[in-house]
Design a protein around this motif. Structure first.
Motif, PDB file in Angstrom:
ATOM      1  N   MET A  79     -16.327  12.615  -0.194  1.00 30.04           N
ATOM      2  CA  MET A  79     -15.534  11.525  -0.139  1.00 30.04           C
ATOM      3  C   MET A  79     -14.158  12.491  -0.265  1.00 30.04           C
ATOM      4  SD  MET A  79     -15.799   8.315   0.668  1.00 30.04           S
ATOM      5  CE  MET A  79     -14.513   7.458  -0.259  1.00 30.04           C
ATOM      6  N   TYR A  80     -13.070  12.332   0.456  1.00 31.57           N
ATOM      7  CA  TYR A  80     -11.680  12.810   0.358  1.00 31.57           C
ATOM      8  C   TYR A  80     -10.687  11.977   0.229  1.00 31.57           C
ATOM      9  CZ  TYR A  80     -14.006  17.244   1.823  1.00 31.57           C
ATOM     10  OH  TYR A  80     -14.771  18.112   1.739  1.00 31.57           O
ATOM     11  N   PHE A  81      -9.919  12.074  -0.986  1.00 28.96           N
ATOM     12  CA  PHE A  81      -8.844  11.059  -1.444  1.00 28.96           C
ATOM     13  C   PHE A  81      -7.757  11.669  -1.234  1.00 28.96           C
ATOM     14  CE2 PHE A  81     -11.307   7.435  -2.955  1.00 28.96           C
ATOM     15  CZ  PHE A  81     -12.602   8.094  -3.376  1.00 28.96           C
ATOM     16  N   CYS A  82      -6.649  10.848  -0.758  1.00 29.40           N
ATOM     17  CA  CYS A  82      -5.026  11.421  -0.740  1.00 29.40           C
ATOM     18  C   CYS A  82      -4.514  10.757  -1.672  1.00 29.40           C
ATOM     19  CB  CYS A  82      -4.631  10.983   0.738  1.00 29.40           C
ATOM     20  SG  CYS A  82      -2.942  11.403   0.992  1.00 29.40           S
ATOM     21  N   ALA A  83      -3.466  11.333  -2.209  1.00 30.86           N
ATOM     22  CA  ALA A  83      -2.935  10.748  -3.478  1.00 30.86           C
ATOM     23  C   ALA A  83      -1.335  11.262  -3.723  1.00 30.86           C
ATOM     24  CB  ALA A  83      -3.581  11.042  -4.833  1.00 30.86           C
ATOM     25  N   PHE A  86       0.146   8.084 -10.303  1.00 26.08           N
ATOM     26  CA  PHE A  86      -0.596   8.594  -9.004  1.00 26.08           C
ATOM     27  C   PHE A  86      -0.993   7.196  -8.454  1.00 26.08           C
ATOM     28  CE2 PHE A  86      -1.391  13.205  -9.587  1.00 26.08           C
ATOM     29  CZ  PHE A  86      -0.529  13.183 -10.665  1.00 26.08           C
ATOM     30  N   TYR A  87      -0.981   7.396  -7.054  1.00 29.48           N
ATOM     31  CA  TYR A  87      -1.339   6.337  -6.195  1.00 29.48           C
ATOM     32  C   TYR A  87      -2.420   6.990  -5.411  1.00 29.48           C
ATOM     33  CZ  TYR A  87       2.706   3.501  -7.210  1.00 29.48           C
ATOM     34  OH  TYR A  87       3.967   2.952  -7.908  1.00 29.48           O
ATOM     35  N   PHE A  88      -3.606   6.327  -5.371  1.00 27.19           N
ATOM     36  CA  PHE A  88      -4.663   7.081  -4.502  1.00 27.19           C
ATOM     37  C   PHE A  88      -4.987   6.030  -3.099  1.00 27.19           C
ATOM     38  CE2 PHE A  88      -6.688  10.366  -6.788  1.00 27.19           C
ATOM     39  CZ  PHE A  88      -6.109  10.497  -7.965  1.00 27.19           C
ATOM     40  N   GLY A  89      -5.400   6.794  -2.075  1.00 28.09           N
ATOM     41  CA  GLY A  89      -5.899   6.180  -0.881  1.00 28.09           C
ATOM     42  C   GLY A  89      -7.140   5.619  -1.070  1.00 28.09           C
ATOM     43  N   GLN A 109       0.977  -1.254  -0.079  1.00 27.87           N
ATOM     44  CA  GLN A 109      -0.106   0.068   0.013  1.00 27.87           C
ATOM     45  C   GLN A 109       0.879   1.351   0.038  1.00 27.87           C
ATOM     46  OE1 GLN A 109      -3.219  -0.471  -0.137  1.00 27.87           O
ATOM     47  NE2 GLN A 109      -4.213   1.518   0.512  1.00 27.87           N
ATOM     48  N   LYS A 110       0.559   1.985  -0.977  1.00 28.58           N
ATOM     49  CA  LYS A 110       1.382   3.364  -1.190  1.00 28.58           C
ATOM     50  C   LYS A 110       0.918   4.262  -0.479  1.00 28.58           C
ATOM     51  CE  LYS A 110       4.726   2.300  -4.211  1.00 28.58           C
ATOM     52  NZ  LYS A 110       6.046   2.486  -4.009  1.00 28.58           N
ATOM     53  N   ILE A 111      -0.473   4.527  -0.155  1.00 27.80           N
ATOM     54  CA  ILE A 111      -1.335   5.555   0.433  1.00 27.80           C
ATOM     55  C   ILE A 111      -2.111   4.880   1.424  1.00 27.80           C
ATOM     56  CG2 ILE A 111      -2.932   7.443   0.205  1.00 27.80           C
ATOM     57  CD1 ILE A 111      -0.364   8.373  -0.820  1.00 27.80           C
ATOM     58  N   THR A 112      -2.040   5.347   2.554  1.00 27.25           N
ATOM     59  CA  THR A 112      -3.242   4.804   3.621  1.00 27.25           C
ATOM     60  C   THR A 112      -4.036   5.917   4.250  1.00 27.25           C
ATOM     61  OG1 THR A 112      -1.617   3.144   4.119  1.00 27.25           O
ATOM     62  CG2 THR A 112      -3.335   3.472   5.715  1.00 27.25           C
ATOM     63  N   GLN A 113      -5.261   5.728   4.170  1.00 23.82           N
ATOM     64  CA  GLN A 113      -6.091   6.584   4.803  1.00 23.82           C
ATOM     65  C   GLN A 113      -7.090   5.800   5.822  1.00 23.82           C
ATOM     66  OE1 GLN A 113      -7.375   8.601   0.800  1.00 23.82           O
ATOM     67  NE2 GLN A 113      -8.217   9.725   2.367  1.00 23.82           N
ATOM     68  N   THR A 114      -6.725   5.993   7.199  1.00 23.90           N
ATOM     69  CA  THR A 114      -7.197   5.105   8.233  1.00 23.90           C
ATOM     70  C   THR A 114      -8.578   5.455   8.676  1.00 23.90           C
ATOM     71  OG1 THR A 114      -6.362   6.360   9.720  1.00 23.90           O
ATOM     72  CG2 THR A 114      -4.921   4.439   9.075  1.00 23.90           C
ATOM     73  N   GLN A 115      -9.333   6.373   8.233  1.00 25.92           N
ATOM     74  CA  GLN A 115     -10.488   6.718   8.621  1.00 25.92           C
ATOM     75  C   GLN A 115     -11.554   6.674   7.396  1.00 25.92           C
ATOM     76  OE1 GLN A 115      -8.709  10.598   8.663  1.00 25.92           O
ATOM     77  NE2 GLN A 115      -9.050  11.021  11.065  1.00 25.92           N
ATOM     78  N   PRO A 116     -12.359   5.570   7.582  1.00 27.36           N
ATOM     79  CA  PRO A 116     -13.170   5.305   6.328  1.00 27.36           C
ATOM     80  C   PRO A 116     -14.361   6.322   6.380  1.00 27.36           C
ATOM     81  CG  PRO A 116     -13.213   3.586   8.002  1.00 27.36           C
ATOM     82  CD  PRO A 116     -12.245   4.585   8.518  1.00 27.36           C
ATOM     83  N   GLY A 117     -14.896   7.048   7.679  1.00 24.87           N
ATOM     84  CA  GLY A 117     -15.753   7.892   7.675  1.00 24.87           C
ATOM     85  C   GLY A 117     -15.555   8.832   8.856  1.00 24.87           C
ATOM     86  N   ASP A 124      -6.586  12.201   7.993  1.00 25.87           N
ATOM     87  CA  ASP A 124      -5.166  11.553   7.905  1.00 25.87           C
ATOM     88  C   ASP A 124      -5.082  10.859   6.847  1.00 25.87           C
ATOM     89  OD1 ASP A 124      -5.765  10.496  11.413  1.00 25.87           O
ATOM     90  OD2 ASP A 124      -5.153  12.593  10.484  1.00 25.87           O
ATOM     91  N   CYS A 125      -3.630  10.982   6.374  1.00 29.83           N
ATOM     92  CA  CYS A 125      -3.281  10.286   5.046  1.00 29.83           C
ATOM     93  C   CYS A 125      -1.646   9.928   5.504  1.00 29.83           C
ATOM     94  CB  CYS A 125      -3.008  11.113   4.059  1.00 29.83           C
ATOM     95  SG  CYS A 125      -2.350  10.699   2.577  1.00 29.83           S
TER      96      CYS A 125
END
Lengths: 114, 114
Positions: A89-93, A102-105, A2-10, A22-23
């Motif tokens: 929805m918010y995506f970190c990349a 580009f890698y997306f969370g 995993q390149k990008i991790t977003q630990t908060q689904p909601g 968080d990212c």
């Protein structure tokens, strides 16, 4: 890996309060870029903010700021004074220069409560 | 003026059919991408073209074939559609190289395979 991790689904936030999404990222490339995108329920992807790996200062764009902690490999998005229209929805990349890829969370769904 | 446009916006078709999605950008960018966003909102890169040449080809079934007639267009053709192909497909473009630049996304094409 995993390149990008977003630990908060909601997440929920009260209108007018600040919220941090968080990212964390993983790369051995010294040159990279970090982005945040917003995807409202209508589906389009909206660019919010960009941080380059060599940038000395944290990026800011209006109510959005990116808390860049290079040693921790984190790039958290801070939204100040939340508005109902921030619900999305918010995506970190991340992009790595060598591959221009580009890698997306997995995204964080933010709900702003009135 | 739409920066990145995709047609159609919605596509409903039956299993086994062949379909195409078109993408055009008027930003003068060198690089274009196709992403697939599944029902869990996970965004995954499929292909990337730079100046009509394929530079990224992720593990995507051979049924998916991108075609770039010129650097402003990147079309996606899908043969023998399967139920699992149902998703939102995003086209995007960015300048090539450098410290990394934001990607501009199209509005997405929602593909439903029945």
């Amino acid at each position: 890996a995993q390149k990008i991790t977003q630990t908060q689904p909601g997440m929920f936030v009260q209108e007018k309060e600040a919220v941090t999404l968080d990212c964390t990222y993983d790369t051995s490339d010294p040159s990279y870029g970090l982005f945040w995108y917003k995807q409202p329920s209508s589906g389009e992807m909206i660019f919010l903010i960009y941080q380059g790996s060599y940038d000395q200062q944290n990026a800011t764009e209006g109510r959005y700021s990116l808390n860049f902690q290079k040693a921790r490999k984190s790039a958290n998005l801070v939204i100040s004074a939340s508005q109902l229209g921030d619900s999305a929805m918010y995506f970190c990349a991340m992009v790595q220069n060598n591959f221009n890829k580009f890698y997306f969370g997995s995204g964080t769904k933010l709900n702003v409560k009135p | 003026d739409t920066a990145v446009s995709q047609t159609p916006k919605y596509l409903v078709t039956q299993m086994g059919n062949d379909k195409s999605i078109k993408c055009e950008q008027n930003l003068g960018h060198d690089t274009m991408y196709w992403y697939k966003q599944d029902s869990k909102k996970f965004l995954k890169i499929m292909f990337s073209y730079n100046n009509k040449e394929l530079i990224i080809n992720e593990t995507v079934p051979n049924r998916f074939s991108p075609k770039s007639p010129d650097k402003a267009h990147l079309n996606l053709h899908i043969n023998s559609l399967e139920l699992g192909d149902s998703a939102v497909y995003f086209c995007a473009s960015s300048p090539y190289g450098g410290q990394a630049y934001e990607q501009y996304f199209g509005p997405g094409t929602r593909l439903t395979v029945t």
